[in-house]
Design an enzyme around this catalytic site. Sequence first.
Site, PDB file in Angstrom:
ATOM      1  N   GLY A   1     -13.393 -10.806   0.249  1.00 17.13           N
ATOM      2  CA  GLY A   1     -12.963  -9.812   1.232  1.00 17.13           C
ATOM      3  C   GLY A   1     -13.247  -8.403   0.748  1.00 17.13           C
ATOM      4  O   GLY A   1     -12.487  -7.479   1.040  1.00 17.13           O
TER       5      GLY A   1
ATOM      6  N   TYR B   1       1.223 -16.492  10.491  1.00 19.03           N
ATOM      7  CA  TYR B   1       0.594 -15.800   9.357  1.00 19.03           C
ATOM      8  C   TYR B   1       1.440 -16.017   8.094  1.00 19.03           C
ATOM      9  O   TYR B   1       0.918 -16.335   7.020  1.00 19.03           O
ATOM     10  CB  TYR B   1       0.488 -14.304   9.682  1.00 19.03           C
ATOM     11  CG  TYR B   1       0.038 -13.446   8.541  1.00 19.03           C
ATOM     12  CD1 TYR B   1      -1.318 -13.302   8.252  1.00 19.03           C
ATOM     13  CD2 TYR B   1       0.957 -12.753   7.748  1.00 19.03           C
ATOM     14  CE1 TYR B   1      -1.738 -12.500   7.204  1.00 19.03           C
ATOM     15  CE2 TYR B   1       0.548 -11.950   6.698  1.00 19.03           C
ATOM     16  CZ  TYR B   1      -0.806 -11.829   6.433  1.00 19.03           C
ATOM     17  OH  TYR B   1      -1.223 -11.037   5.391  1.00 19.03           O
TER      18      TYR B   1
ATOM     19  N   ASP C   1       9.996  -4.351  18.213  1.00 23.25           N
ATOM     20  CA  ASP C   1      10.215  -3.603  16.962  1.00 23.25           C
ATOM     21  C   ASP C   1       9.852  -4.448  15.748  1.00 23.25           C
ATOM     22  O   ASP C   1       9.653  -3.926  14.666  1.00 23.25           O
ATOM     23  CB  ASP C   1      11.702  -3.234  16.817  1.00 23.25           C
ATOM     24  CG  ASP C   1      12.050  -1.969  17.586  1.00 23.25           C
ATOM     25  OD1 ASP C   1      11.164  -1.121  17.772  1.00 23.25           O
ATOM     26  OD2 ASP C   1      13.223  -1.847  17.985  1.00 23.25           O
TER      27      ASP C   1
HETATM   28  P1  GDP Z   1       4.736  -5.242  10.825  1.00 27.15           P
HETATM   29  O1  GDP Z   1       5.123  -4.239   9.766  1.00 27.15           O
HETATM   30  O2  GDP Z   1       4.303  -6.552  10.249  1.00 27.15           O
HETATM   31  O3  GDP Z   1       5.808  -5.424  11.864  1.00 27.15           O
HETATM   32  O4  GDP Z   1       3.445  -4.708  11.583  1.00 27.15           O
HETATM   33  P2  GDP Z   1       2.941  -3.308  12.130  1.00 27.15           P
HETATM   34  O5  GDP Z   1       2.209  -2.553  11.082  1.00 27.15           O
HETATM   35  O6  GDP Z   1       2.191  -3.612  13.380  1.00 27.15           O
HETATM   36  O7  GDP Z   1       4.239  -2.421  12.459  1.00 27.15           O
HETATM   37  C1  GDP Z   1       5.000  -2.712  13.561  1.00 27.15           C
HETATM   38  C2  GDP Z   1       6.115  -1.689  13.799  1.00 27.15           C
HETATM   39  O8  GDP Z   1       5.555  -0.437  14.201  1.00 27.15           O
HETATM   40  C3  GDP Z   1       7.014  -2.155  14.919  1.00 27.15           C
HETATM   41  O9  GDP Z   1       8.327  -1.661  14.720  1.00 27.15           O
HETATM   42  C4  GDP Z   1       6.370  -1.501  16.144  1.00 27.15           C
HETATM   43  O10 GDP Z   1       7.267  -1.371  17.202  1.00 27.15           O
HETATM   44  C5  GDP Z   1       5.970  -0.152  15.549  1.00 27.15           C
HETATM   45  N1  GDP Z   1       4.856   0.493  16.266  1.00 27.15           N
HETATM   46  C6  GDP Z   1       4.942   1.642  16.970  1.00 27.15           C
HETATM   47  N2  GDP Z   1       3.773   1.962  17.534  1.00 27.15           N
HETATM   48  C7  GDP Z   1       2.877   1.016  17.155  1.00 27.15           C
HETATM   49  C8  GDP Z   1       1.477   0.828  17.395  1.00 27.15           C
HETATM   50  O11 GDP Z   1       0.821   1.603  18.101  1.00 27.15           O
HETATM   51  N3  GDP Z   1       0.899  -0.267  16.808  1.00 27.15           N
HETATM   52  C9  GDP Z   1       1.601  -1.128  16.015  1.00 27.15           C
HETATM   53  N4  GDP Z   1       0.970  -2.160  15.454  1.00 27.15           N
HETATM   54  N5  GDP Z   1       2.918  -0.988  15.796  1.00 27.15           N
HETATM   55  C10 GDP Z   1       3.571   0.077  16.346  1.00 27.15           C
END
Ligand code: GDP
Length: 323
Positions: A11, A137, A280
């Site tokens: 990767g 995942y 969220d």
């Molecule tokens: P996670 O940390 O595994 O949940 O993954 P992410 O990096 O996608 O983060 C998700 C968090 O960021 C959640 O609380 C979402 O509601 C918030 N969030 C806010 N805006 C965005 C956006 O535009 N993209 C993503 N991926 N998450 C967002």
Amino acid sequence: MKTDGKIYVAGHGGMVGSAIVRKLKEKGYTNIVGRRSSELDLTRQADTEAFFAEEKPDYVFMCAAKVGGIYANNTYPADFIIRNLQMESNVIHAAFRNNVKKLMFMASDCIYPREAPMPLKEEYLLTGPLEPTNRPYAMAKLAGIELCEAYNRQYGTNYISCLPANLYGPGDNYDLENGHVMPSLLRKFVEAVENDSPAVTVWGTGTAYREFLHTDDMADACVFLMEHYDANTLEKEDPYARETVNVGFGKDITIKELVGILAEITGFRGEIVWDITKPDGTPRKIADSSKLFNMGWRPQIALKDGIRQTYLDYLENRHKYRS
Ligand code: GDP
């Protein structure tokens, strides 16, 4: 690791893999091999075995993975579980068959139980139900960790795993739907400023906490662990204890705070619209990185500095990035 030992970074074209290659070169490692996914499909066992038999690497950084943000994980669950299971089992088994001296498997802190106490300690893995949006995942990554443990226990191999926080930095996936929160929001803010848009829409309520780590810090930690942490030389009281290490920044922030920093750095002065129809995800995610910190490692890149650097890199290189 010997500086002239052959190191395969699986990767190496991705955000983490490319940061590891940069770090290895910076530290004087000279014999680094990699294959683009178009040259070698790691989901194919025969191709993976043929590659290992030909190259015979001494050390492996397993960074190849199907990754994505909350929307991608929730929308393509089958892809996330099958591709990760295939790639990790092919690489780990081929590493074993070809006498790789040491391997690092990259997992993620999103594989901890959803309701685990904070900060997340390595021993909390598999102690409760997972966050449903990324469960496929997480199941694949947990299987990868267990694969490393099982080979260590049965064959005395030296395979270690690390669990990084939410990573950001150059080379990220800037897709607005499938990317992680940092790159997706960075792009939204940059484009809003460029287009003079009155508002930026952010997913969720903004109350979720995330711990962000710059990918160069992550790479530094990975090389540090490969140099200083062994699976099979540790005196183990519990033979079933896992050789996983959290790699975090040590401090988390809310999505709301992140939005404030991004608005400041990009110069966006418009309105923020919270789209609460979007999830969220896990309410809080911060790792206890004391196992790593007690070995003498610390992150070097302050959050605002890292985001500013990532912003400047994005402005310069966005034409090369996935979006
Ligand atoms: P996670 O940390 O595994 O949940 O993954 P992410 O990096 O996608 O983060 C998700 C968090 O960021 C959640 O609380 C979402 O509601 C918030 N969030 C806010 N805006 C965005 C956006 O535009 N993209 C993503 N991926 N998450 C967002």
